[in-house]
Structures are given as structure tokens and as C-alpha cells.
Design a protein around this motif. Structure first.
Motif, PDB file in Angstrom:
ATOM      1  N   ALA A  92     -13.753   9.849  21.770  1.00  0.00           N
ATOM      2  CA  ALA A  92     -12.841   9.351  20.736  1.00  0.00           C
ATOM      3  C   ALA A  92     -11.470   9.973  20.874  1.00  0.00           C
ATOM      4  CB  ALA A  92     -13.424   9.643  19.349  1.00  0.00           C
ATOM      5  N   ILE A  93     -11.437  11.290  21.134  1.00  0.00           N
ATOM      6  CA  ILE A  93     -10.148  11.971  21.285  1.00  0.00           C
ATOM      7  C   ILE A  93      -9.395  11.429  22.487  1.00  0.00           C
ATOM      8  CG2 ILE A  93      -9.079  14.196  21.812  1.00  0.00           C
ATOM      9  CD1 ILE A  93     -11.314  15.495  20.167  1.00  0.00           C
ATOM     10  N   LEU A  94     -10.096  11.265  23.611  1.00  0.00           N
ATOM     11  CA  LEU A  94      -9.441  10.728  24.805  1.00  0.00           C
ATOM     12  C   LEU A  94      -8.948   9.314  24.564  1.00  0.00           C
ATOM     13  CD1 LEU A  94     -11.834  12.052  27.586  1.00  0.00           C
ATOM     14  CD2 LEU A  94      -9.465  12.712  27.216  1.00  0.00           C
ATOM     15  N   GLY A  95      -9.762   8.523  23.868  1.00  0.00           N
ATOM     16  CA  GLY A  95      -9.330   7.160  23.567  1.00  0.00           C
ATOM     17  C   GLY A  95      -8.089   7.140  22.717  1.00  0.00           C
ATOM     18  N   LEU A  96      -8.029   8.056  21.747  1.00  0.00           N
ATOM     19  CA  LEU A  96      -6.859   8.111  20.878  1.00  0.00           C
ATOM     20  C   LEU A  96      -5.631   8.566  21.642  1.00  0.00           C
ATOM     21  CD1 LEU A  96      -6.016   7.639  17.982  1.00  0.00           C
ATOM     22  CD2 LEU A  96      -6.553  10.016  17.481  1.00  0.00           C
ATOM     23  N   LEU A  97      -5.808   9.549  22.529  1.00  0.00           N
ATOM     24  CA  LEU A  97      -4.681  10.007  23.338  1.00  0.00           C
ATOM     25  C   LEU A  97      -4.155   8.898  24.230  1.00  0.00           C
ATOM     26  CD1 LEU A  97      -5.910  13.562  24.382  1.00  0.00           C
ATOM     27  CD2 LEU A  97      -4.092  13.020  22.779  1.00  0.00           C
TER      28      LEU A  97
ATOM     29  N   GLU B 171     -13.275  -4.449  26.683  1.00  0.00           N
ATOM     30  CA  GLU B 171     -14.160  -3.514  25.993  1.00  0.00           C
ATOM     31  C   GLU B 171     -13.442  -2.200  25.704  1.00  0.00           C
ATOM     32  OE1 GLU B 171     -18.432  -1.251  26.779  1.00  0.00           O
ATOM     33  OE2 GLU B 171     -17.850  -2.982  27.996  1.00  0.00           O
ATOM     34  N   ALA B 172     -12.646  -1.741  26.681  1.00  0.00           N
ATOM     35  CA  ALA B 172     -11.897  -0.496  26.486  1.00  0.00           C
ATOM     36  C   ALA B 172     -10.876  -0.650  25.367  1.00  0.00           C
ATOM     37  CB  ALA B 172     -11.201  -0.095  27.787  1.00  0.00           C
ATOM     38  N   LEU B 173     -10.211  -1.814  25.327  1.00  0.00           N
ATOM     39  CA  LEU B 173      -9.230  -2.062  24.268  1.00  0.00           C
ATOM     40  C   LEU B 173      -9.903  -2.081  22.904  1.00  0.00           C
ATOM     41  CD1 LEU B 173      -6.452  -2.816  23.201  1.00  0.00           C
ATOM     42  CD2 LEU B 173      -6.952  -5.211  23.765  1.00  0.00           C
ATOM     43  N   ALA B 174     -11.036  -2.751  22.816  1.00  0.00           N
ATOM     44  CA  ALA B 174     -11.756  -2.808  21.545  1.00  0.00           C
ATOM     45  C   ALA B 174     -12.176  -1.415  21.098  1.00  0.00           C
ATOM     46  CB  ALA B 174     -12.974  -3.719  21.683  1.00  0.00           C
ATOM     47  N   SER B 175     -12.615  -0.598  22.053  1.00  0.00           N
ATOM     48  CA  SER B 175     -13.015   0.770  21.725  1.00  0.00           C
ATOM     49  C   SER B 175     -11.823   1.584  21.248  1.00  0.00           C
ATOM     50  CB  SER B 175     -13.642   1.425  22.956  1.00  0.00           C
ATOM     51  OG  SER B 175     -13.978   2.766  22.689  1.00  0.00           O
ATOM     52  N   GLU B 176     -10.702   1.396  21.912  1.00  0.00           N
ATOM     53  CA  GLU B 176      -9.483   2.120  21.530  1.00  0.00           C
ATOM     54  C   GLU B 176      -9.052   1.757  20.113  1.00  0.00           C
ATOM     55  OE1 GLU B 176      -4.800   1.775  22.728  1.00  0.00           O
ATOM     56  OE2 GLU B 176      -6.263   1.737  24.363  1.00  0.00           O
ATOM     57  N   LEU B 177      -9.077   0.471  19.795  1.00  0.00           N
ATOM     58  CA  LEU B 177      -8.665   0.028  18.466  1.00  0.00           C
ATOM     59  C   LEU B 177      -9.659   0.472  17.397  1.00  0.00           C
ATOM     60  CD1 LEU B 177      -7.293  -3.554  19.236  1.00  0.00           C
ATOM     61  CD2 LEU B 177      -6.020  -1.431  18.890  1.00  0.00           C
TER      62      LEU B 177
ATOM     63  N   LEU C 292      -8.787   3.949  16.617  1.00  0.00           N
ATOM     64  CA  LEU C 292      -7.592   3.915  15.777  1.00  0.00           C
ATOM     65  C   LEU C 292      -7.960   3.578  14.334  1.00  0.00           C
ATOM     66  CD1 LEU C 292      -4.519   3.942  15.408  1.00  0.00           C
ATOM     67  CD2 LEU C 292      -4.477   1.562  16.174  1.00  0.00           C
ATOM     68  N   ARG C 293      -8.812   2.577  14.156  1.00  0.00           N
ATOM     69  CA  ARG C 293      -9.227   2.174  12.807  1.00  0.00           C
ATOM     70  C   ARG C 293      -9.910   3.326  12.074  1.00  0.00           C
ATOM     71  NH1 ARG C 293     -13.558   0.277   9.859  1.00  0.00           N
ATOM     72  NH2 ARG C 293     -14.979   0.774  11.566  1.00  0.00           N
ATOM     73  N   LEU C 294     -10.819   3.993  12.759  1.00  0.00           N
ATOM     74  CA  LEU C 294     -11.547   5.092  12.128  1.00  0.00           C
ATOM     75  C   LEU C 294     -10.614   6.244  11.769  1.00  0.00           C
ATOM     76  CD1 LEU C 294     -14.772   5.123  14.350  1.00  0.00           C
ATOM     77  CD2 LEU C 294     -14.546   4.289  11.997  1.00  0.00           C
ATOM     78  N   SER C 295      -9.648   6.519  12.638  1.00  0.00           N
ATOM     79  CA  SER C 295      -8.709   7.605  12.341  1.00  0.00           C
ATOM     80  C   SER C 295      -7.843   7.259  11.135  1.00  0.00           C
ATOM     81  CB  SER C 295      -7.834   7.897  13.563  1.00  0.00           C
ATOM     82  OG  SER C 295      -6.946   6.827  13.824  1.00  0.00           O
ATOM     83  N   LEU C 296      -7.468   5.989  10.998  1.00  0.00           N
ATOM     84  CA  LEU C 296      -6.667   5.563   9.846  1.00  0.00           C
ATOM     85  C   LEU C 296      -7.475   5.649   8.555  1.00  0.00           C
ATOM     86  CD1 LEU C 296      -4.873   2.458  11.403  1.00  0.00           C
ATOM     87  CD2 LEU C 296      -3.832   4.663  10.853  1.00  0.00           C
ATOM     88  N   ILE C 297      -8.730   5.243   8.624  1.00  0.00           N
ATOM     89  CA  ILE C 297      -9.589   5.316   7.439  1.00  0.00           C
ATOM     90  C   ILE C 297      -9.775   6.769   7.017  1.00  0.00           C
ATOM     91  CG2 ILE C 297     -11.944   4.965   6.616  1.00  0.00           C
ATOM     92  CD1 ILE C 297     -12.004   2.387   8.240  1.00  0.00           C
ATOM     93  N   GLU C 298      -9.956   7.637   8.009  1.00  0.00           N
ATOM     94  CA  GLU C 298     -10.139   9.059   7.697  1.00  0.00           C
ATOM     95  C   GLU C 298      -8.894   9.635   7.041  1.00  0.00           C
ATOM     96  OE1 GLU C 298     -11.243  13.276   9.957  1.00  0.00           O
ATOM     97  OE2 GLU C 298     -11.092  11.410  11.091  1.00  0.00           O
TER      98      GLU C 298
ATOM     99  N   GLU D 248       2.161  -9.897  15.945  1.00  0.00           N
ATOM    100  CA  GLU D 248       0.921 -10.675  15.984  1.00  0.00           C
ATOM    101  C   GLU D 248      -0.283  -9.768  16.212  1.00  0.00           C
ATOM    102  OE1 GLU D 248       3.653 -11.251  17.557  1.00  0.00           O
ATOM    103  OE2 GLU D 248       4.255 -13.364  17.429  1.00  0.00           O
ATOM    104  N   GLU D 249      -0.135  -8.805  17.141  1.00  0.00           N
ATOM    105  CA  GLU D 249      -1.247  -7.902  17.422  1.00  0.00           C
ATOM    106  C   GLU D 249      -1.543  -6.992  16.232  1.00  0.00           C
ATOM    107  OE1 GLU D 249      -0.970  -5.813  21.077  1.00  0.00           O
ATOM    108  OE2 GLU D 249      -0.637  -7.616  22.292  1.00  0.00           O
ATOM    109  N   LEU D 250      -0.496  -6.563  15.548  1.00  0.00           N
ATOM    110  CA  LEU D 250      -0.698  -5.732  14.363  1.00  0.00           C
ATOM    111  C   LEU D 250      -1.424  -6.512  13.274  1.00  0.00           C
ATOM    112  CD1 LEU D 250      -0.354  -3.383  12.457  1.00  0.00           C
ATOM    113  CD2 LEU D 250       2.054  -3.974  12.181  1.00  0.00           C
ATOM    114  N   GLN D 251      -1.033  -7.742  13.045  1.00  0.00           N
ATOM    115  CA  GLN D 251      -1.694  -8.546  12.018  1.00  0.00           C
ATOM    116  C   GLN D 251      -3.152  -8.827  12.385  1.00  0.00           C
ATOM    117  OE1 GLN D 251       1.290 -11.708  11.964  1.00  0.00           O
ATOM    118  NE2 GLN D 251       1.870 -11.130   9.886  1.00  0.00           N
ATOM    119  N   THR D 252      -3.401  -9.075  13.669  1.00  0.00           N
ATOM    120  CA  THR D 252      -4.781  -9.276  14.113  1.00  0.00           C
ATOM    121  C   THR D 252      -5.612  -8.024  13.876  1.00  0.00           C
ATOM    122  OG1 THR D 252      -4.083 -10.865  15.801  1.00  0.00           O
ATOM    123  CG2 THR D 252      -6.239  -9.828  16.101  1.00  0.00           C
ATOM    124  N   PHE D 253      -5.026  -6.878  14.178  1.00  0.00           N
ATOM    125  CA  PHE D 253      -5.723  -5.609  13.955  1.00  0.00           C
ATOM    126  C   PHE D 253      -6.016  -5.412  12.470  1.00  0.00           C
ATOM    127  CE2 PHE D 253      -5.348  -1.116  12.753  1.00  0.00           C
ATOM    128  CZ  PHE D 253      -6.414  -0.580  13.468  1.00  0.00           C
ATOM    129  N   LEU D 254      -5.035  -5.677  11.615  1.00  0.00           N
ATOM    130  CA  LEU D 254      -5.230  -5.501  10.177  1.00  0.00           C
ATOM    131  C   LEU D 254      -6.329  -6.423   9.652  1.00  0.00           C
ATOM    132  CD1 LEU D 254      -1.522  -5.264   8.932  1.00  0.00           C
ATOM    133  CD2 LEU D 254      -3.175  -3.396   9.089  1.00  0.00           C
TER     134      LEU D 254
END
Length: 357
Positions: free
Chosen positions: A14-19, A73-79, A82-88, A121-127
Motif C-alpha cells: 500500500a505504501i509503495l502504491g501510494l508513493l 489492475e495496477a491503476l485500480a489498486s493505486e486508486l 488512494l481511496r482508503l487513505s482519504l477515508i482514513e 473527468e478522471e477525478l469525477q469518475t474516481f469520486l
């Protein structure tokens, strides 16, 4: 594999993905050492070369997977990281507009860096995927935030031509119109509180009939009115800033100047005590005041002697004498004083601010 090991590996990933996501590490590079060109692993050396395969080219692998699949798959994992870090970080207060806006502005920077042409567009899709229950509110706030940014840019020249009061009124008119009055007030709540205190201090400073103690009482009362039940916490977080605002008032400085040293020390102690400082902090401030007083006394004596020398000496002769005088008054700090004077700064010609310098 033990549960603890799985947790460690999961956390590391998770840390590497976030970095990687925040561009602190380039994608695909998770090691401290770059791969050496031309090196092969023992497994690669053991693999036979197929007949007809050009030298230096890897043979085709049976059942090769399309490169787009692992990339997606890597992009989905990265996002997801990101989602989990924002929720935390924001989840417990994500119902507050100011917290929502802070999160959105961080996401704007992230997606603008990641995809400059399609970031919105990507930000709205993520949200939509990350916060489905709050998507409408977040998307609306994002739209209003971008409209407000555009308004500020479009009206920059106009705003610069206004005085501070007119500019504040124009800005608040735009905020209320774009965000709605209630939301705007919640978004800029800290600014409203700050301005309320600035206005209150101006009124207090203008009251020439009030002694310092009554001005301090009026200031504390206004702090309570502005911050309500949060006033003690505000004082605890920003004791020096809150204290300095009061001590900076010209009328307060004039009254402190007219006091004897003992009276001034007692008044400064009382101000700081009312601002919530404990006994240990009060003693430290008192010791600092005494150090400052001694420094200013030496500084004023030095300036008087310097002025007298400048009447009869100049050039190298004056500088030679000043070196002696500075060393006598300031000791190891003499070189610093000399450098300041060479740059045109004479610290002891500035106004004395009791309790502040």
C-alpha cells in the motif's frame, strides 16, 4: 504465510502504491537500486534459446497476457489505496464542506499531475466510485470551486483596484452567489472569525478611555463571543498569536511605555496569564523580557555613542572605533550587528514593542 507477515506485506504494498501514485517513485520501480542493463538472472540464463530467435530478443511466451490488463489492475489498486487513505484522513468529518473542499483540492492536484488534459473527468469518475453516497455533493462543490477560481482570475484587475473593505465585500458577494451563503460561511469560517477579531481589536484600540486591564477584558470577551465553547481550545492552540494581537495595539504599547519597569512586568505577566499561559511559561516569558530589556538598554547606549563618534570621525577611522564599541556592548554578537549595519539595518532604531521584541 503468517497473518502478521501478510499484514506487513500488505502495508508495504500500500505504501509503495501510494508513493507511486503521488510520483514519489516512478511507476514500476520499487527497489532502491536500478536494474543493471545487460544482466540476466540464473533462471534467464538457464532458459534455452529457440531456433530462429534473434539474439538479444526474448522468446515469445506461451499464454502471454495482454499488457493492458496488468496496467489496469495496477491503476485500480493505486486508486483503491488512494481511496482508503482519504477515508482514513477525512472520513469522520467528510460531511463538513470545509473538509470536503480540502480533500477535493488535494485530489485536484493529484489528478492534474497525473492527467493534465483529462484530470476533471478522471477525478469525477474516481469520486463516483470512491464516494457514491456523497458524489452529488462532492461534484457540486467541485464545480462551484472551479467557478470561484475562474471568477477570481477573471476579476483580478478589478479586485486590485478596490480598497480592502470593498474587496472583501466583492469577494463575499461572489462566494455567497456561487456556493450559497450558508455553505460559503462554513467554508470560510476561520476567515470570518479572524476578521471579527480584527474588527474588535480596532474598536478596542480606539477606546482611549479604557485602561489596559479593561481592554484585555474586552478582548477576552470578544474571543468568547467569536469562538464560543471553542475559545479555550483556540487559546491553547494559538496562545502567542492571540497574545501578540493584543500587545501589538498602539494604545496598549503607549500605556506600557508610560509604566515603570516593575509596573510593565506585572502588566505583561497579567496579559499572558489571562491568555492561558501556565506558571512555567510565565516565568520563561519574564526571563525573556529581562534579557530583551538589557539588550535594548545596551543598544540605545551604543547608538548614542555611535552617533557621537560619527560627528567627529568617518571612513576607516570611524569603523575601527565602532568595532571596539560594538565588541564592548554586544560581545560575540558584535559581528552580526556590524553586518546588519553594513546592509542598512539598525535594529535599535526600530520602535520598541514591549512583550514582543
Amino acid at each position: 504465510m503468517s497473518l502478521q507477515a501478510k499484514r506487513v506485506l500488505g502495508t508495504s504494498a500500500a505504501i509503495l502504491g501510494l508513493l507511486v501514485g503521488w510520483r514519489l517513485l516512478p511507476a514500476g520501480h520499487t527497489s532502491g537500486a536500478p536494474p543493471s542493463p545487460g544482466t540476466t538472472s540464473p533462471r534467464d540464463r538457464a532458459r534455452p534459446t529457440l531456433v530462429g530467435t534473434p539474439a538479444g530478443r526474448a522468446p515469445p511466451m506461451s499464454g502471454a497476457v495482454n499488457a493492458a490488463a496488468p496496467a489496469a489492475e495496477a491503476l485500480a489498486s493505486e486508486l483503491e489505496v488512494l481511496r482508503l487513505s482519504l477515508i482514513e484522513r477525512f472520513g469522520s468529518r467528510l460531511h463538513e464542506p470545509s473538509v470536503q473542499l480540502r480533500m477535493l483540492e488535494q485530489l485536484m492536484r493529484y489528478f492534474q499531475t497525473r492527467s493534465p488534459d483529462r484530470w476533471r473527468e478522471e477525478l469525477q469518475t474516481f469520486l463516483r466510485k470512491a464516494f457514491p453516497g456523497q458524489y452529488e455533493a462532492l461534484a457540486t462543490l467541485l464545480r462551484d470551486r472551479l467557478d470561484y477560481e475562474k471568477w477570481v482570475k477573471d476579476n483580478d484587475a478589478y479586485l486590485r483596484g478596490l480598497d480592502s473593505k470593498q474587496r472583501r465585500a466583492a469577494v463575499w458577494d461572489a462566494r455567497n452567489r456561487l456556493f450559497g451563503k450558508e455553505t460559503a460561511q462554513r467554508l470560510w469560517d476561520s476567515e470570518l472569525k479572524h476578521q471579527a477579531l480584527v474588527d474588535a481589536l480596532q474598536v478596542i484600540d480606539a477606546r482611549q478611555d479604557l485602561p489596559l486591564t479593561e481592554k484585555l477584558s474586552a478582548y477576552k470577551a470578544r474571543l468568547g463571543a467569536v469562538y464560543g465553547d471553542g475559545a479555550p481550545a483556540q487559546l491553547a492552540r494559538h496562545p502567542q498569536e492571540t497574545m501578540n494581537r493584543f500587545l501589538a495595539l498602539p494604545s496598549v504599547q503607549r500605556e506600557l511605555t508610560g509604566m515603570t519597569s516593575a509596573e510593565r512586568a506585572r502588566s505583561l505577566w497579567a496579559v499572558r496569564q489571562e491568555m492561558g499561559l501556565n506558571d512555567e511559561a510565565l516565568r520563561r516569558w519574564d526571563a525573556l523580557d529581562q534579557t530583551r530589556d538589557a539588550r535594548w538598554e545596551a543598544g540605545l547606549q551604543y547608538m548614542a555613542e555611535r552617533t557621537a563618534l560619527a560627528r567627529t570621525l568617518s571612513g576607516d577611522a570611524l569603523e575601527a572605533r565602532l568595532q571596539e564599541v560594538r565588541a564592548r556592548y554586544f560581545g560575540t554578537e558584535a559581528d552580526v550587528i556590524a553586518q546588519e549595519e553594513a546592509s542598512g539595518l539598525f535594529r535599535f532604531t526600530r520602535p520598541r514593542q514591549w512583550g514582543r521584541n
